[in-house]
Design a protein around this motif. Structure first.
Motif, PDB file in Angstrom:
ATOM      1  N   THR A 132     -18.529  17.114   0.888  1.00  0.00           N
ATOM      2  CA  THR A 132     -19.111  18.205   1.652  1.00  0.00           C
ATOM      3  C   THR A 132     -19.022  19.485   0.846  1.00  0.00           C
ATOM      4  N   LEU A 133     -20.139  20.201   0.752  1.00  0.00           N
ATOM      5  CA  LEU A 133     -20.177  21.509   0.102  1.00  0.00           C
ATOM      6  C   LEU A 133     -20.499  22.558   1.161  1.00  0.00           C
ATOM      7  N   LEU A 134     -19.854  23.715   1.022  1.00  0.00           N
ATOM      8  CA  LEU A 134     -20.150  24.881   1.839  1.00  0.00           C
ATOM      9  C   LEU A 134     -20.459  26.044   0.917  1.00  0.00           C
ATOM     10  N   ALA A 135     -21.493  26.821   1.217  1.00  0.00           N
ATOM     11  CA  ALA A 135     -21.828  27.989   0.403  1.00  0.00           C
ATOM     12  C   ALA A 135     -22.609  28.983   1.248  1.00  0.00           C
ATOM     13  N   VAL A 136     -22.586  30.234   0.817  1.00  0.00           N
ATOM     14  CA  VAL A 136     -23.301  31.292   1.555  1.00  0.00           C
ATOM     15  C   VAL A 136     -24.501  31.822   0.777  1.00  0.00           C
ATOM     16  N   ASP A 137     -24.760  31.286  -0.406  1.00  0.00           N
ATOM     17  CA  ASP A 137     -25.834  31.783  -1.255  1.00  0.00           C
ATOM     18  C   ASP A 137     -26.824  30.657  -1.539  1.00  0.00           C
ATOM     19  N   PRO A 138     -28.130  30.852  -1.346  1.00  0.00           N
ATOM     20  CA  PRO A 138     -28.797  32.100  -0.979  1.00  0.00           C
ATOM     21  C   PRO A 138     -28.708  32.438   0.506  1.00  0.00           C
ATOM     22  N   ILE A 139     -28.423  31.399   1.339  1.00  0.00           N
ATOM     23  CA  ILE A 139     -28.149  31.596   2.762  1.00  0.00           C
ATOM     24  C   ILE A 139     -27.011  30.639   3.118  1.00  0.00           C
ATOM     25  N   PRO A 140     -26.272  30.875   4.183  1.00  0.00           N
ATOM     26  CA  PRO A 140     -25.188  29.953   4.538  1.00  0.00           C
ATOM     27  C   PRO A 140     -25.712  28.544   4.824  1.00  0.00           C
ATOM     28  N   PHE A 141     -25.081  27.530   4.203  1.00  0.00           N
ATOM     29  CA  PHE A 141     -25.485  26.151   4.449  1.00  0.00           C
ATOM     30  C   PHE A 141     -24.305  25.219   4.218  1.00  0.00           C
ATOM     31  N   THR A 142     -24.431  24.032   4.778  1.00  0.00           N
ATOM     32  CA  THR A 142     -23.511  22.922   4.539  1.00  0.00           C
ATOM     33  C   THR A 142     -24.314  21.774   3.952  1.00  0.00           C
ATOM     34  N   PHE A 197     -10.494  18.897  -4.119  1.00  0.00           N
ATOM     35  CA  PHE A 197     -11.025  20.079  -3.449  1.00  0.00           C
ATOM     36  C   PHE A 197     -11.244  21.170  -4.486  1.00  0.00           C
ATOM     37  N   TRP A 198     -12.441  21.765  -4.463  1.00  0.00           N
ATOM     38  CA  TRP A 198     -12.757  22.870  -5.364  1.00  0.00           C
ATOM     39  C   TRP A 198     -13.096  24.122  -4.562  1.00  0.00           C
ATOM     40  N   SER A 199     -12.712  25.277  -5.080  1.00  0.00           N
ATOM     41  CA  SER A 199     -13.137  26.561  -4.538  1.00  0.00           C
ATOM     42  C   SER A 199     -14.209  27.122  -5.449  1.00  0.00           C
ATOM     43  N   ARG A 200     -15.312  27.556  -4.870  1.00  0.00           N
ATOM     44  CA  ARG A 200     -16.387  28.144  -5.664  1.00  0.00           C
ATOM     45  C   ARG A 200     -15.952  29.511  -6.191  1.00  0.00           C
ATOM     46  N   THR A 201     -16.347  29.814  -7.424  1.00  0.00           N
ATOM     47  CA  THR A 201     -16.051  31.114  -8.019  1.00  0.00           C
ATOM     48  C   THR A 201     -17.303  31.955  -8.218  1.00  0.00           C
ATOM     49  N   ASP A 202     -18.470  31.356  -8.004  1.00  0.00           N
ATOM     50  CA  ASP A 202     -19.716  32.105  -8.142  1.00  0.00           C
ATOM     51  C   ASP A 202     -20.174  32.707  -6.821  1.00  0.00           C
ATOM     52  N   THR A 203     -19.682  32.163  -5.714  1.00  0.00           N
ATOM     53  CA  THR A 203     -20.029  32.639  -4.380  1.00  0.00           C
ATOM     54  C   THR A 203     -18.946  32.170  -3.433  1.00  0.00           C
ATOM     55  N   ALA A 204     -18.972  32.627  -2.196  1.00  0.00           N
ATOM     56  CA  ALA A 204     -18.042  32.108  -1.194  1.00  0.00           C
ATOM     57  C   ALA A 204     -18.436  30.675  -0.860  1.00  0.00           C
ATOM     58  N   GLN A 264     -15.268  19.466  -1.042  1.00  0.00           N
ATOM     59  CA  GLN A 264     -14.270  18.401  -1.017  1.00  0.00           C
ATOM     60  C   GLN A 264     -14.982  17.091  -1.262  1.00  0.00           C
ATOM     61  N   ALA A 265     -14.415  16.283  -2.173  1.00  0.00           N
ATOM     62  CA  ALA A 265     -14.944  14.956  -2.461  1.00  0.00           C
ATOM     63  C   ALA A 265     -13.877  13.920  -2.160  1.00  0.00           C
ATOM     64  N   LEU A 266     -14.255  12.848  -1.492  1.00  0.00           N
ATOM     65  CA  LEU A 266     -13.416  11.693  -1.227  1.00  0.00           C
ATOM     66  C   LEU A 266     -14.053  10.517  -1.949  1.00  0.00           C
ATOM     67  N   PHE A 267     -13.249   9.751  -2.710  1.00  0.00           N
ATOM     68  CA  PHE A 267     -13.884   8.773  -3.587  1.00  0.00           C
ATOM     69  C   PHE A 267     -12.938   7.653  -3.998  1.00  0.00           C
ATOM     70  N   THR A 268     -13.548   6.581  -4.496  1.00  0.00           N
ATOM     71  CA  THR A 268     -12.853   5.519  -5.195  1.00  0.00           C
ATOM     72  C   THR A 268     -13.576   5.293  -6.509  1.00  0.00           C
ATOM     73  N   ASP A 269     -12.840   4.982  -7.561  1.00  0.00           N
ATOM     74  CA  ASP A 269     -13.461   4.857  -8.884  1.00  0.00           C
ATOM     75  C   ASP A 269     -12.933   3.670  -9.681  1.00  0.00           C
ATOM     76  N   GLY A 270     -12.546   2.624  -8.987  1.00  0.00           N
ATOM     77  CA  GLY A 270     -12.043   1.454  -9.688  1.00  0.00           C
ATOM     78  C   GLY A 270     -13.133   0.599 -10.316  1.00  0.00           C
ATOM     79  N   ASP A 271     -14.345   0.667  -9.802  1.00  0.00           N
ATOM     80  CA  ASP A 271     -15.466  -0.143 -10.293  1.00  0.00           C
ATOM     81  C   ASP A 271     -16.723   0.705 -10.232  1.00  0.00           C
ATOM     82  N   GLY A 272     -16.815   1.692 -11.136  1.00  0.00           N
ATOM     83  CA  GLY A 272     -17.805   2.733 -10.975  1.00  0.00           C
ATOM     84  C   GLY A 272     -17.301   3.716  -9.932  1.00  0.00           C
TER      85      GLY A 272
END
Length: 219
Positions: free
Chosen positions: A44-54, A19-26, A30-38
């Motif tokens: 999901t990303l959430l941001a309010v810039d330039p307009i609110p979107f998911t 989970f990452w918190s954005r520092t450039d905007t609100a 969150q990433a869910l992943f497996t990396d055993g073979d690639g």
């Protein structure tokens, strides 16, 4: 096994999360992943810039961490866009879908209109082995792992071309980027006049990306 079948199988055993918190905007990611073979990931990303979107994405790489398939869906008030990039035989296939009117939402908020989703010339992406989703720290880890920059001494700069997916409009453009290993746990990222020294964990995932995001770890 097809890329889609492999993606579904790996998603069923998904165990890791960042989970990452954005520092450039609100915003956050969150990433869910497996990396055993690639890498097989969904996020999901959430941001309010330039307009609110998911934005929701699915990412699959080959075992050598070259990107095989990326699906992105971006949605806001009154609009939704999708783009899928799939690489085979050194060429990218790009498909899109759109509902509602993103440009109207941008205009109401006082921002320029967006480009169309996808690209009208996939051959412009031919040199790209990686996809970069704007605002997502996870996508920086793919070239880091593919180029072997996660550990070891400082390395020479590695110049790559990526298929850059712009949010929120999902326009896809080729972009030149430079990754330089700075020793264990750090790489320098450069694109145009922008430069950032990114802190990584032992597996090559972003801990701190100055001006973009910081990882939030469970206490």
């Amino acid at each position: 096994m097809s890329v889609r079948s492999r993606n579904v199988r790996l998603m069923a055993t998904m165990a890791k999360s960042i989970f990452w918190s954005r520092t450039d905007t609100a915003g956050s990611e969150q990433a869910l992943f497996t990396d055993g073979d690639g890498l097989a990931a969904r996020g999901t990303l959430l941001a309010v810039d330039p307009i609110p979107f998911t934005a929701r994405y699915r990412l699959t790489t080959a075992p050598d961490w070259s990107t095989a398939r990326v699906e992105v869906e971006a949605e806001g008030s009154g609009w939704l866009r999708r783009v899928t990039l799939e690489r085979a035989a050194s060429r990218w296939r790009v498909t899109t879908a759109e509902q509602g009117d993103l440009d109207a939402a941008l205009t109401r908020a006082g921002h320029p209109r967006s480009g169309l989703p996808g690209t009208d010339d996939p051959d412009r992406l031919a040199e790209a082995q990686d996809v970069d989703l704007s605002g997502s720290p996870l996508f920086n880890s793919v070239p880091v792992r593919r180029l072997g920059l996660t550990s070891g001494p400082a390395d020479m700069p590695r110049r790559i071309t990526v298929a850059w997916v712009l949010l929120p409009g999902l326009e896809v453009v080729p972009a030149e980027q430079i990754y330089s290993g700075l020793g264990p746990g750090r790489v320098r990222f450069a694109s145009g006049t922008f430069t950032a020294d990114i802190d990584l964990d032992a597996d090559g995932y972003v801990v701190r990306y100055p001006g973009l995001a910081e990882r939030i770890d469970p206490r």
